[in-house]
Write a protein that holds these residues in place. Structure first.
Motif, short mmCIF file in Angstrom:
data_model
loop_
_atom_site.label_atom_id
_atom_site.label_comp_id
_atom_site.label_asym_id
_atom_site.label_seq_id
_atom_site.Cartn_x
_atom_site.Cartn_y
_atom_site.Cartn_z
N TRP A 115 -11.50 -0.51 0.94
CA TRP A 115 -11.83 -1.03 2.27
C TRP A 115 -12.40 0.04 3.18
O TRP A 115 -13.29 -0.24 3.99
CB TRP A 115 -10.59 -1.66 2.91
N ARG A 116 -11.93 1.28 3.07
CA ARG A 116 -12.53 2.34 3.88
C ARG A 116 -13.99 2.57 3.51
O ARG A 116 -14.84 2.79 4.38
CB ARG A 116 -11.72 3.63 3.73
N ARG A 117 -14.30 2.47 2.24
CA ARG A 117 -15.70 2.62 1.81
C ARG A 117 -16.54 1.44 2.32
O ARG A 117 -17.69 1.61 2.72
CB ARG A 117 -15.78 2.71 0.28
N PHE A 118 -15.96 0.24 2.32
CA PHE A 118 -16.68 -0.92 2.86
C PHE A 118 -16.95 -0.75 4.35
O PHE A 118 -18.05 -1.08 4.84
CB PHE A 118 -15.87 -2.19 2.62
N VAL A 119 -15.97 -0.26 5.09
CA VAL A 119 -16.16 -0.07 6.54
C VAL A 119 -17.24 0.98 6.79
O VAL A 119 -18.10 0.80 7.67
CB VAL A 119 -14.82 0.33 7.21
N ARG A 120 -17.21 2.07 6.03
CA ARG A 120 -18.27 3.08 6.19
C ARG A 120 -19.63 2.47 5.91
O ARG A 120 -20.61 2.75 6.61
CB ARG A 120 -18.01 4.26 5.25
N ALA A 122 -20.52 -0.69 6.25
CA ALA A 122 -20.88 -1.60 7.34
C ALA A 122 -21.29 -0.84 8.60
O ALA A 122 -22.15 -1.32 9.37
CB ALA A 122 -19.72 -2.54 7.64
N LEU A 123 -20.70 0.33 8.83
CA LEU A 123 -21.03 1.13 10.01
C LEU A 123 -22.24 2.03 9.80
O LEU A 123 -22.65 2.73 10.73
CB LEU A 123 -19.82 1.99 10.41
N GLY A 124 -22.79 2.01 8.59
CA GLY A 124 -23.95 2.85 8.32
C GLY A 124 -23.61 4.30 8.02
O GLY A 124 -24.48 5.17 8.05
N ARG A 125 -22.36 4.57 7.70
CA ARG A 125 -21.96 5.93 7.36
C ARG A 125 -22.13 6.19 5.86
O ARG A 125 -22.30 5.27 5.07
CB ARG A 125 -20.50 6.17 7.75
N ARG A 126 -22.06 7.44 5.48
CA ARG A 126 -22.12 7.82 4.08
C ARG A 126 -20.77 7.50 3.43
O ARG A 126 -19.70 7.80 3.98
CB ARG A 126 -22.43 9.31 3.93
N GLU A 127 -20.83 6.90 2.24
CA GLU A 127 -19.60 6.54 1.54
C GLU A 127 -19.03 7.70 0.73
O GLU A 127 -17.84 7.71 0.42
CB GLU A 127 -19.84 5.35 0.62
N GLY A 128 -19.86 8.64 0.35
CA GLY A 128 -19.40 9.73 -0.49
C GLY A 128 -19.50 9.37 -1.96
O GLY A 128 -19.89 8.26 -2.33
N PRO A 129 -19.13 10.29 -2.84
CA PRO A 129 -19.23 10.03 -4.29
C PRO A 129 -18.25 8.95 -4.72
O PRO A 129 -17.22 8.73 -4.07
CB PRO A 129 -18.87 11.38 -4.91
N PRO A 130 -18.54 8.25 -5.82
CA PRO A 130 -17.61 7.23 -6.31
C PRO A 130 -16.26 7.84 -6.65
O PRO A 130 -16.19 8.97 -7.16
CB PRO A 130 -18.31 6.67 -7.56
N PRO A 131 -15.18 7.14 -6.39
CA PRO A 131 -13.85 7.66 -6.75
C PRO A 131 -13.67 7.72 -8.27
O PRO A 131 -14.38 7.04 -9.02
CB PRO A 131 -12.89 6.65 -6.11
N PRO A 132 -12.72 8.51 -8.75
CA PRO A 132 -12.54 8.66 -10.21
C PRO A 132 -12.22 7.36 -10.92
O PRO A 132 -12.57 7.18 -12.10
CB PRO A 132 -11.37 9.66 -10.31
N TRP A 133 -11.55 6.41 -10.23
CA TRP A 133 -11.15 5.18 -10.89
C TRP A 133 -12.29 4.18 -11.04
O TRP A 133 -12.14 3.16 -11.73
CB TRP A 133 -10.00 4.51 -10.14
N ALA A 134 -13.45 4.42 -10.41
CA ALA A 134 -14.53 3.43 -10.42
C ALA A 134 -15.05 3.14 -11.82
O ALA A 134 -15.49 2.02 -12.11
CB ALA A 134 -15.67 3.89 -9.51
N GLY A 135 -15.01 4.12 -12.72
CA GLY A 135 -15.54 3.92 -14.05
C GLY A 135 -14.53 3.44 -15.07
O GLY A 135 -14.87 3.29 -16.25
N ARG A 136 -13.28 3.19 -14.64
CA ARG A 136 -12.26 2.73 -15.58
C ARG A 136 -12.31 1.22 -15.75
O ARG A 136 -12.84 0.49 -14.91
CB ARG A 136 -10.87 3.17 -15.09
N VAL A 137 -11.72 0.74 -16.82
CA VAL A 137 -11.76 -0.69 -17.14
C VAL A 137 -10.94 -1.47 -16.12
O VAL A 137 -9.83 -1.07 -15.75
CB VAL A 137 -11.21 -0.93 -18.55
N ALA A 138 -11.49 -2.59 -15.66
CA ALA A 138 -10.76 -3.48 -14.75
C ALA A 138 -9.83 -4.36 -15.58
O ALA A 138 -10.28 -5.15 -16.41
CB ALA A 138 -11.75 -4.34 -13.96
N VAL A 139 -8.53 -4.21 -15.35
CA VAL A 139 -7.51 -4.90 -16.15
C VAL A 139 -6.51 -5.56 -15.22
O VAL A 139 -6.16 -5.01 -14.17
CB VAL A 139 -6.79 -3.90 -17.09
N ALA A 140 -6.07 -6.76 -15.59
CA ALA A 140 -5.04 -7.48 -14.84
C ALA A 140 -3.86 -7.78 -15.76
O ALA A 140 -4.03 -7.95 -16.97
CB ALA A 140 -5.60 -8.78 -14.27
N ARG A 141 -2.67 -7.83 -15.19
CA ARG A 141 -1.45 -8.11 -15.96
C ARG A 141 -0.98 -9.52 -15.67
O ARG A 141 -1.10 -10.01 -14.54
CB ARG A 141 -0.36 -7.11 -15.59
#
Length: 447
Positions: A168-173, A175-194
Motif C-alpha cells: 500500500w505504501r508503494r501504491f500511495v507513492r 498515486a502521488l507521483g513519487r518514486r517507488e524504489g526498487p522492487p522488494p525481495p518478495w516480489a519475485g517469489r511464488v504467490a501461494v495461498a493456504r
C-alpha cells in the motif's frame, strides 16, 4: 438477512444525507462509509468532479467535520440499543484521531475498487503512515517472507506492519507521483495461498502416493494444503486451462515452494511449477507475488461507471458514477455459502457447481420430464453417465436447480436414453438391454 438489509438501508440513508449537502464519499464497506470532508469544508481535487478549483482543475465538494457530526446526530433516533449505549449509531472511527492527542486530524485515502482501499496521513518529511488498510484480494496470500506470520499473530494488527503495508505504501507513492524504489525481495517469489482440506475431493491428487505412506504421515481431511495461481496459457500441456487448479501439501518454507510436487485438483496429474518459464507436459508456469500485486492495482471497478459514463477500465481514475442495473429475470438463490474458501481461492472453475438456485413451480416440468426419461437410475450411475458429480444429482432430486453445464449434460443424456428406449436398446429403467438376457424359466406345479 434482516441485519444485512438494515445495514444496507442505513448506508443508503447516510449516502442520501451526504448527497443532499452536495458531498460525496471515497468508498463504502459493509457497515461504514468514508465521507470526503475537511475541517472547514471546501473543494477537494478529484478528476471527473462536478466543481472547478480556481486553477480550473476538477474537484468535489468536501463537507465540513461539523456537517458530518450533524449527519451522525440525525441518525440517533434510529439507534435500537437504548440510551445506555453511548456510542452513536454513525460513529466517527478512531482512525480519524491522533493517537497521542486524541484530536481529529485530516485523513487521506486511496481507493482502487470495492473493499480495496487504504487511509493514511502524511507525517514529517512526507512519510506515509497508514491508519487503515483493506487486504481484500491480498489477504488470502501467504506472507512471502514468513508464511506463519498471520496464523500466529493474535494481537490487533498494526496497519504499518507486514508485506501488505509495503504494497500500500508503494501504491500511495505511485498515486502521488513519487518514486517507488526498487522492487522488494518478495516480489519475485511464488504467490501461494493456504486452505483447509475440507473433504476427500481435495486430497484426490495425492491418493496414489499416500497409499505407500504410513497412516501418521499421510495427508488427512482438515490438514492444510496450498494452491498457486497459474499464468494464462501456463498450464501443463494436455490439461484443460479452464479447470487447471494446482494444489500441494502445505510447506512453511517459501524456498521449497518451487521444489515440491504439485497436483491438478481435477485430473490428478502431477507437475512442477516454475516462474517465467515455458510450460511443458509436467511443468506449469505460475504467477509471482509481484504479478498478483500488479493485478490488484489494475483491478477495475465493475459495479460503477467511469467519470465520462463508460465502463471502468484498469486505469480509470476519478469520481465514478452509479452504474444502472436493469433486471432481465429473477432467480431465487440460497444464501448458503457452499465451499466459500475454495471459491475465494479460485479452486472452483464454475460457480454454477456450488450456487443453489431454486426453480419456480412453472419450471418443475423440466425436472419431472428428466426423471421420467432417466428412470430410477442410481445416483452414482447417473452421475457417471452424465459426467457430473453425485452431489449435483442429489441437489436436483431435492428440488434445487443445477448449473448450466450439468443441466445441459443431463438433458443430453435424457434425450439419448429416450431415443435408445424408442429403438429398444435400453430397458425401462434406462439401462442398456443385454443381448444375452436369459428368459425366465416357467415353473410347473406338481400335484
Amino acid at each position: 438477512a434482516f441485519i444485512t438489509s438494515a445495514a444496507r438501508l442505513l448506508l443508503g440513508l447516510v449516502e442520501r444525507l451526504v448527497d443532499d449537502r452536495g458531498g460525496t464519499s471515497l468508498a463504502m464497506d459493509t457497515d461504514s462509509i468514508h465521507i470526503v470532508a475537511t475541517d472547514a469544508g471546501g473543494l477537494v481535487p478529484c478528476p471527473g468532479g462536478p466543481h472547478q478549483r480556481p486553477d480550473g482543475s476538477p474537484a468535489v465538494l468536501g463537507l465540513s467535520w461539523a456537517q458530518v457530526d450533524e449527519i451522525s446526530r440525525l441518525l440517533e433516533p434510529l439507534k435500537p440499543y437504548g440510551p445506555e449505549v453511548r456510542d452513536p449509531l454513525l460513529k466517527i472511527e478512531s482512525e480519524n484521531l491522533d493517537p497521542q492527542t486524541g484530536r481529529q486530524v485530516p485523513l487521506f485515502g486511496l481507493a482502487l475498487a470495492a473493499k480495496r482501499y487504504c487511509l493514511f496521513v502524511l507525517g514529517p518529511r512526507g512519510k506515509i503512515l497508514l491508519r487503515k488498510r483493506s487486504d481484500h484480494g491480498l489477504g488470502q496470500l501467504l506472507d512471502p517472507n514468513d508464511p506463519e506470520a498471520r496464523s500466529t499473530t493474535t494481537e490487533a494488527k498494526d496497519p504499518n506492519q507486514g508485506w501488505e503495508a509495503e504494497v500500500w505504501r508503494r501504491f500511495v507513492r505511485r498515486a502521488l507521483g513519487r518514486r517507488e524504489g526498487p522492487p522488494p525481495p518478495w516480489a519475485g517469489r511464488v504467490a501461494v495461498a493456504r486452505f483447509t482440506a475440507s473433504g476427500p475431493r481435495l486430497l484426490a491428487p495425492f491418493a496414489e502416493r499416500l497409499k505407500a505412506l504410513p497412516y501418521p504421515e499421510r495427508l488427512k481431511p482438515f490438514n492444510f494444503l496450498m494452491t498457486c495461481y497459474v499464468q494464462p496459457l501456463g498450464h501443463p500441456t494436455g490439461l484443460d486451462p479452464t479447470r487447471c487448479r494446482l494444489v500441494a501439501a502445505y510447506e512453511t518454507d517459501p524456498r521449497t515452494w518451487l521444489e515440491v510436487e504439485w497436483g491438478d485438483l481435477h485430473s490428478g496429474q502431477r507437475c512442477r511449477i516454475r516462474v517465467g518459464a515455458v510450460p511443458g507436459p509436467t511443468t506449469a508456469v505460475v504467477k509471482t507475488v509481484g504479478e498478483v500485486v500488479e493485478e490488484f492495482w489494475l483491478h477495475p471497478e465493475h459495479k460503477s461507471l467511469a467519470p465520462e459514463g463508460g465502463l471502468c477500465e484498469p486505469r480509470t481514475r476519478g469520481l465514478l458514477r452509479r452504474r444502472p442495473v436493469r433486471p432481465s429475470r429473477i432467480d431465487a438463490i440460497g444464501k448458503e455459502a457452499h465451499r466459500l474458501e475454495e471459491i475465494e481461492l479460485q479452486l472452483v472453475p464454475d460457480l454454477d457447481d456450488v450456487q443453489a438456485v431454486y426453480l419456480p413451480r412453472g419450471q418443475s416440468a423440466w425436472r419431472a420430464a428428466l426423471r421420467a426419461a432417466l428412470g430410477d437410475l442410481p445416483p452414482a450411475e447417473l452421475a457417471r453417465r452424465a459426467g457430473v458429480s453425485e452431489r449435483t444429482i442429489f441437489r436436483l432430486r431435492a428440488g434445487e436447480d443445477v448449473g448450466k453445464r450439468a443441466r445441459a449434460a443431463l438433458t443430453r443424456l435424457a434425450r439419448a436414453v429416450t431415443e435408445a428406449r424408442r429403438r429398444g436398446e435400453v430397458s425401462g429403467r434406462g439401462r442398456p438391454r443385454s443381448p444375452h438376457r436369459r428368459r425366465p424359466r416357467r415353473r410347473t406345479r406338481r400335484s
